[in-house]
Design a protein around this motif. Structure first.
Motif, mmCIF file in Angstrom:
data_model
loop_
_atom_site.group_PDB
_atom_site.id
_atom_site.type_symbol
_atom_site.label_atom_id
_atom_site.label_comp_id
_atom_site.label_asym_id
_atom_site.label_seq_id
_atom_site.Cartn_x
_atom_site.Cartn_y
_atom_site.Cartn_z
ATOM 1 N N UNK A 58 -3.398 -8.816 -11.324
ATOM 2 C CA UNK A 58 -3.585 -10.264 -11.384
ATOM 3 C C UNK A 58 -3.130 -10.953 -10.106
ATOM 4 N N UNK A 59 -2.292 -10.293 -9.310
ATOM 5 C CA UNK A 59 -1.777 -10.931 -8.098
ATOM 6 C C UNK A 59 -2.138 -10.190 -6.818
ATOM 7 N N UNK A 60 -2.901 -9.103 -6.923
ATOM 8 C CA UNK A 60 -3.298 -8.341 -5.734
ATOM 9 C C UNK A 60 -4.784 -8.008 -5.776
ATOM 10 N N UNK A 61 -5.308 -7.659 -4.626
ATOM 11 C CA UNK A 61 -6.695 -7.238 -4.482
ATOM 12 C C UNK A 61 -6.758 -6.189 -3.373
ATOM 13 N N UNK A 62 -7.336 -5.003 -3.607
ATOM 14 C CA UNK A 62 -7.494 -4.038 -2.503
ATOM 15 C C UNK A 62 -8.558 -4.548 -1.538
ATOM 16 N N UNK A 63 -8.231 -4.545 -0.256
ATOM 17 C CA UNK A 63 -9.147 -5.097 0.742
ATOM 18 C C UNK A 63 -9.769 -4.013 1.603
ATOM 19 N N UNK A 64 -8.941 -3.073 2.066
ATOM 20 C CA UNK A 64 -9.435 -2.107 3.040
ATOM 21 C C UNK A 64 -8.552 -0.869 3.025
ATOM 22 N N UNK A 65 -9.163 0.261 3.351
ATOM 23 C CA UNK A 65 -8.406 1.493 3.562
ATOM 24 C C UNK A 65 -8.726 1.972 4.969
ATOM 25 N N UNK A 66 -7.697 2.110 5.783
ATOM 26 C CA UNK A 66 -7.872 2.585 7.158
ATOM 27 C C UNK A 66 -7.344 3.992 7.288
ATOM 28 N N UNK A 67 -8.135 4.860 7.891
ATOM 29 C CA UNK A 67 -7.753 6.260 8.051
ATOM 30 C C UNK A 67 -7.311 6.505 9.479
ATOM 31 N N UNK A 68 -6.305 7.351 9.641
ATOM 32 C CA UNK A 68 -5.838 7.729 10.971
ATOM 33 C C UNK A 68 -6.807 8.702 11.612
ATOM 34 N N UNK A 69 -6.463 9.132 12.815
ATOM 35 C CA UNK A 69 -7.346 10.028 13.558
ATOM 36 C C UNK A 69 -7.529 11.367 12.858
ATOM 37 N N UNK A 70 -6.506 11.867 12.198
ATOM 38 C CA UNK A 70 -6.595 13.151 11.525
ATOM 39 C C UNK A 70 -7.273 13.078 10.166
ATOM 40 N N UNK A 71 -7.484 11.875 9.670
ATOM 41 C CA UNK A 71 -8.132 11.715 8.382
ATOM 42 C C UNK A 71 -7.165 11.744 7.207
ATOM 43 N N UNK A 72 -5.925 12.110 7.445
ATOM 44 C CA UNK A 72 -4.933 12.136 6.367
ATOM 45 C C UNK A 72 -3.961 10.983 6.579
ATOM 46 N N UNK A 73 -3.370 10.555 5.506
ATOM 47 C CA UNK A 73 -2.386 9.494 5.613
ATOM 48 C C UNK A 73 -3.020 8.138 5.815
ATOM 49 N N UNK A 74 -3.852 7.725 4.886
ATOM 50 C CA UNK A 74 -4.552 6.453 5.000
ATOM 51 C C UNK A 74 -3.615 5.295 4.683
ATOM 52 N N UNK A 75 -4.001 4.103 5.167
ATOM 53 C CA UNK A 75 -3.249 2.881 4.903
ATOM 54 C C UNK A 75 -4.114 1.963 4.056
ATOM 55 N N UNK A 76 -3.589 1.565 2.913
ATOM 56 C CA UNK A 76 -4.270 0.643 2.009
ATOM 57 C C UNK A 76 -3.779 -0.764 2.306
ATOM 58 N N UNK A 77 -4.714 -1.686 2.483
ATOM 59 C CA UNK A 77 -4.371 -3.086 2.704
ATOM 60 C C UNK A 77 -4.645 -3.852 1.425
ATOM 61 N N UNK A 78 -3.609 -4.551 0.938
ATOM 62 C CA UNK A 78 -3.721 -5.358 -0.268
ATOM 63 C C UNK A 78 -3.638 -6.831 0.092
ATOM 64 N N UNK A 79 -4.424 -7.628 -0.589
ATOM 65 C CA UNK A 79 -4.405 -9.074 -0.423
ATOM 66 C C UNK A 79 -3.608 -9.671 -1.573
ATOM 67 N N UNK A 80 -2.697 -10.568 -1.256
ATOM 68 C CA UNK A 80 -1.904 -11.239 -2.273
ATOM 69 C C UNK A 80 -1.547 -12.629 -1.774
ATOM 70 N N UNK A 81 -1.028 -13.449 -2.649
ATOM 71 C CA UNK A 81 -0.587 -14.778 -2.239
ATOM 72 C C UNK A 81 0.805 -14.677 -1.639
ATOM 73 N N UNK A 82 1.169 -15.632 -0.805
ATOM 74 C CA UNK A 82 2.472 -15.571 -0.136
ATOM 75 C C UNK A 82 3.626 -15.689 -1.128
ATOM 76 N N UNK A 83 3.425 -16.397 -2.219
ATOM 77 C CA UNK A 83 4.493 -16.523 -3.209
ATOM 78 C C UNK A 83 4.711 -15.222 -3.984
ATOM 79 N N UNK A 84 3.708 -14.397 -4.099
ATOM 80 C CA UNK A 84 3.830 -13.130 -4.827
ATOM 81 C C UNK A 84 4.153 -11.945 -3.930
ATOM 82 N N UNK A 85 4.094 -12.124 -2.619
ATOM 83 C CA UNK A 85 4.286 -11.012 -1.691
ATOM 84 C C UNK A 85 5.630 -10.314 -1.854
#
Length: 180
Positions: A58-85
């Motif tokens: 209810x307070x987050x949304x998945x926005x993007x997944x970025x992969x490193x050069x090796x393809x392992x160890x991805x970073x998930x970016x979540x969108x949220x409001x500043x009050x819920x961060x």
């Protein structure tokens, strides 16, 4: 290619399959669109509330997944409001564990938060509401008819299930008559 009566062999096979579910027709397009944002598993987008829980979804949304050069160890970016961060920040280890369980392996090594205003002037402002709309109260006449249909049943659970089934059936029949 073989010719069958009334057209090509493949066209005849296609006609025999009948109607296809919309999900089967759109599966490739949805996967392609998701992969452009890094989502190899589109289930993360479509079932976000089931994966992380209704409260977090209810307070987050998945926005993007970025992969490193090796393809392992991805970073998930979540969108949220500043009050819920701050609250989401404390739950990141649990969220990461649940997301990795969705993938089936440790695909996500870190989660980054992006904050946004809860309301704004921009078109396409993110919506953080996942809770389903409450069902309207049943029509009293339909409820009475359902109770009459189940009045002879002595088992409470079975009677409740029969009343619910009858209410759903009568409500759907009523709405179908209204469309005609």
């Amino acid at each position: 290619m073989k010719q069958a009566q009334g057209g090509t062999y493949q066209a005849k096979i296609r006609r025999l399959r009948g109607f296809e579910a919309t999900s089967n027709l759109l599966k490739d397009r949805i996967r392609t669109a998701g992969e452009t944002r890094g989502f190899a598993v589109t289930r993360l987008l479509t079932a976000w509330a089931e994966i992380v829980g209704v409260e977090v979804a209810a307070i987050t949304r998945p926005v993007k997944i970025g992969y490193g050069k090796g393809g392992m160890g991805a970073a998930l970016t979540l969108l949220t409001t500043s009050s819920n961060a701050p609250m989401v920040q404390m739950q990141l280890p649990v969220i990461k564990e649940k997301v990795n369980a969705c993938y089936g392996y440790a695909a996500i090594s870190r989660i980054m938060l992006t904050q946004t205003a809860p309301t704004g002037f921009a078109e396409g402002q993110p919506s953080f509401t996942h809770a389903p709309a409450p069902k309207p109260a049943p029509d009293p006449a339909i409820k009475a008819e359902a109770e009459r249909a189940a009045e002879g049943v002595h088992d409470n659970a079975l009677r409740d299930a029969l009343e619910s089934l009858t209410q759903n059936f009568l409500s759907r029949a009523k709405s179908q008559r209204g469309k005609l």
